[in-house]
Design a protein around this motif. Sequence first.
Motif, PDB file in Angstrom:
ATOM      1  N   PRO A 440       0.491  -1.341   0.080  1.00 24.73           N
ATOM      2  CA  PRO A 440      -0.177   0.081   0.122  1.00 24.73           C
ATOM      3  C   PRO A 440       0.998   1.626  -0.053  1.00 24.73           C
ATOM      4  N   GLU A 441       2.115   1.283   0.777  1.00 28.28           N
ATOM      5  CA  GLU A 441       3.143   2.627   0.838  1.00 28.28           C
ATOM      6  C   GLU A 441       3.528   2.861  -0.715  1.00 28.28           C
ATOM      7  N   PHE A 442       3.915   1.738  -1.363  1.00 22.99           N
ATOM      8  CA  PHE A 442       5.404   1.485  -2.031  1.00 22.99           C
ATOM      9  C   PHE A 442       3.189   2.345  -3.539  1.00 22.99           C
ATOM     10  N   ILE A 443       3.194   1.828  -3.171  1.00 26.25           N
ATOM     11  CA  ILE A 443       1.588   2.472  -4.245  1.00 26.25           C
ATOM     12  C   ILE A 443       0.958   3.684  -4.273  1.00 26.25           C
ATOM     13  N   LYS A 444       0.863   3.984  -2.982  1.00 29.07           N
ATOM     14  CA  LYS A 444       1.023   5.929  -2.501  1.00 29.07           C
ATOM     15  C   LYS A 444       1.967   6.295  -3.378  1.00 29.07           C
ATOM     16  N   HIS A 445       3.222   5.715  -3.131  1.00 27.85           N
ATOM     17  CA  HIS A 445       4.397   6.201  -3.332  1.00 27.85           C
ATOM     18  C   HIS A 445       3.977   6.505  -5.472  1.00 27.85           C
ATOM     19  N   LEU A 446       4.300   4.976  -6.266  1.00 28.27           N
ATOM     20  CA  LEU A 446       3.529   5.493  -7.996  1.00 28.27           C
ATOM     21  C   LEU A 446       2.656   6.402  -7.693  1.00 28.27           C
ATOM     22  N   LYS A 447       1.153   6.590  -7.300  1.00 32.17           N
ATOM     23  CA  LYS A 447       0.215   7.551  -7.069  1.00 32.17           C
ATOM     24  C   LYS A 447       0.843   9.057  -6.796  1.00 32.17           C
ATOM     25  N   ARG A 448       1.804   9.262  -6.446  1.00 26.75           N
ATOM     26  CA  ARG A 448       2.369  10.918  -5.878  1.00 26.75           C
ATOM     27  C   ARG A 448       3.329  10.989  -7.374  1.00 26.75           C
ATOM     28  N   TYR A 449       3.491  10.478  -8.490  1.00 28.01           N
ATOM     29  CA  TYR A 449       4.041  10.928  -9.677  1.00 28.01           C
ATOM     30  C   TYR A 449       2.967  11.290 -10.752  1.00 28.01           C
ATOM     31  N   ALA A 450       1.538  11.073 -10.210  1.00 27.98           N
ATOM     32  CA  ALA A 450       0.730  11.631 -11.418  1.00 27.98           C
ATOM     33  C   ALA A 450       0.453  13.681 -10.418  1.00 27.98           C
ATOM     34  N   SER A 451       0.981  13.706  -9.458  1.00 31.34           N
ATOM     35  CA  SER A 451       0.832  14.438  -8.763  1.00 31.34           C
ATOM     36  C   SER A 451       1.576  16.102  -9.097  1.00 31.34           C
ATOM     37  N   VAL A 452       1.127  17.192  -9.334  1.00 29.86           N
ATOM     38  CA  VAL A 452       1.699  17.864  -9.868  1.00 29.86           C
ATOM     39  C   VAL A 452       2.201  18.307  -8.469  1.00 29.86           C
ATOM     40  N   LYS A 453       1.885  18.040  -7.823  1.00 29.61           N
ATOM     41  CA  LYS A 453       1.978  18.649  -5.464  1.00 29.61           C
ATOM     42  C   LYS A 453       2.577  17.655  -5.192  1.00 29.61           C
ATOM     43  N   ASN A 454       3.718  17.967  -3.912  1.00 29.67           N
ATOM     44  CA  ASN A 454       4.196  16.770  -3.574  1.00 29.67           C
ATOM     45  C   ASN A 454       4.625  15.523  -3.614  1.00 29.67           C
ATOM     46  N   GLN A 455       5.240  15.398  -5.041  1.00 30.45           N
ATOM     47  CA  GLN A 455       6.052  13.849  -5.367  1.00 30.45           C
ATOM     48  C   GLN A 455       6.640  13.032  -5.090  1.00 30.45           C
ATOM     49  N   VAL A 456       7.662  13.814  -4.106  1.00 25.46           N
ATOM     50  CA  VAL A 456       8.641  13.596  -3.638  1.00 25.46           C
ATOM     51  C   VAL A 456       8.352  13.523  -2.216  1.00 25.46           C
ATOM     52  N   THR A 457       8.783  12.155  -1.584  1.00 24.68           N
ATOM     53  CA  THR A 457       8.586  12.753  -0.001  1.00 24.68           C
ATOM     54  C   THR A 457       9.229  11.608   0.738  1.00 24.68           C
ATOM     55  N   PRO A 458      10.602  12.142   1.453  1.00 24.80           N
ATOM     56  CA  PRO A 458      11.659  11.015   1.982  1.00 24.80           C
ATOM     57  C   PRO A 458      11.444   9.874   2.048  1.00 24.80           C
ATOM     58  N   LYS A 459      10.462   9.760   2.894  1.00 25.28           N
ATOM     59  CA  LYS A 459       9.526   8.991   3.574  1.00 25.28           C
ATOM     60  C   LYS A 459      10.210   7.081   2.745  1.00 25.28           C
ATOM     61  N   THR A 460       9.073   7.317   1.604  1.00 24.36           N
ATOM     62  CA  THR A 460       9.143   6.548   0.888  1.00 24.36           C
ATOM     63  C   THR A 460      10.522   5.990   0.121  1.00 24.36           C
TER      64      THR A 460
END
Length: 472
Positions: A440-460
Motif C-alpha cells: 500500500p505504501e509503495f502504491i501511494k508512492h507511485l500515485k504521487r507521480y501523477a500529482s503536480v504537488k507532493n511528488q517527493v517524500t523522503p520517507k518513501t
Amino acid sequence: MPRGRRGGRVSALEGGLEEEAPPAAAAVPSALWASQLQPEAAAGQILLRGIFEIGRSSCDVVLSERALRWRPIQPERPAGDSKYDVLCKEEFIELKDIFSVKLKRRYSVKQQGSGTLLGITLFICLKKEQNKLKDSTLDLINLSEDHCDVWFKQFKKILAGFANRPKSLKIILNPQSHKKEATQVYYEKVEPLLRTAGIKTDVTITEYEGHALSLLKECELQEFDGVVCVGGDGSASEIAHALLLRAQKNAGKETDRILTPVRAELPLGLIPAGSTNVLAHSLHGIPHVVTATLHIIMGHIQPVDVCTFSTTDKFLRFGFSAMFGFGGRTLALAEKHRWMSPNQRRDFAIIKALAKLKPEDCEISFLPFISSQDLQERKVEGSPKSVSNDQWQTIQGQILNVSIMAIPCLCSVAPRGLAPNTRLNNGSMALIIARNTSRPEFIKHLKRYASVKNQVTPKTYQSLWRKHGRNE
C-alpha cells in the motif's frame, strides 16, 4: 547489476536554442503576431517597400533586415474617429519565424503554363500556448509579375541565410509504433510540412528490432543535416545509441569501455508517434507532432544529456534512462503485451508487477551532488560539514526499485516527470531509490507521480543526483 555512468550528449532538433541567422537578425528577441511594432524589430535597414493586399485591405508593406511590417492604407483620417487608430495599427512578423515562401498562383483546367499569378505566400511558425507551435500562412496579393519576382527573390535570399536550418534529412520510421499509426502520422502531418519547407528526405521504414542500429552503422550520412526518428521511445533510444556509437568509432575510441564519449555528429529529431513518448515530451514540453516537426524545420537545437551503461568491464549501451526492480519488470511485461492498447498494456503490467512485488538485496554506490543551496541550508540548520563531492557513498539493503534518469522523463501519467529535479542538459543524473516498504505504501508512492504537488517524500524513497562535467 549494470552501472550507469554519465556520458556525452546527443543533440536533438528542438526549441531550446535559436537557429543561426544572418548577422542582422541574430539579436532579435522572439515575437509573435503583434498589433504594434516594437522598436527593436523596427531597427535595421529597409530592403524593400511596396503595396500588397493583405486580408482584403491594401497595405503599405516594408521589408527590413529583421521584420516584415504592414499598415492598411486609409483615406485621410476623419476627425475624432477612434476606430481609425485601431484599424491602422501596424502589424509585423519577424523574419526568423518564416520557414518558406512560394509564389501564389491560380490554375484552371483549360489554362496552359504556370497559371495566373496572385502574389506571394509566406509560411510562418507561430508560438501558441503550452509549448505548442503552429504553422500558418500570410498572403501578399499583387498581380505584378515583376513586383512579386523582386520580393520573392529577396525572401529566398533571407531564408538561405539561416544556415542552421536542415536542407536534407534521413528519416527512420518504425511502422509498428502505437497501433501501427507512425506511417500515417508521418505522411499526413510531417511530410507535407517538410516538403513545404523545401527539405529533402530519405525515408527508411524499419523491418525488425535493431534495424535502425544496423542501418546507421553502414549508412552514408555526409549528405544529411540530421536524422529524424518517427516512432516511440524505443526507436528514439535505439537511434540515439546508434548515432553516439558511430561517433565513438569515427573518433577512433575503443567501444568496449567508453569513459569520455564524444558527442553525436548529427542532431536527432524526434517525432512522437509512440505510446508514451517520454523523450519527445521531455524535449518539446508536449508530445505534439506538428510542434516537433516545426522545431526540426526551424533548426532549433537542444543539447541533451545521455548516460553510458556498463558492467564492471564492458560497455553496454548509451541511454537516457534505466529502471531495475519493479520498474524494470513492469517495462518488460508491457513489451511482451504490445498487442494490447497502450493504456491497457500499462495498467496490466503495473498490476502484474505489483502482485509479485518483492525487494532485491542491493548494494548501490554513488557520488552525490551537493548543491550550493543544500550547503546553505545545512549552514542555517547548523549541520556538520557536508560530504565531499568526490567521496563515494554506498546504500545496502532491501530495494524495491532503482531508477537512473538523465532527463526529466515527462509523460501523461507524470506531468512533472519521473525525475523532476534533473534537466535536459545540466549535467545531472537522477538516481531514485525506493527502499522496501509495504505494498500500500509503495502504491501511494507511485500515485504521487501523477500529482503536480507532493511528488517527493523522503520517507518513501531517496532521490540522489550528481552533477558531472559536461562533454562538449
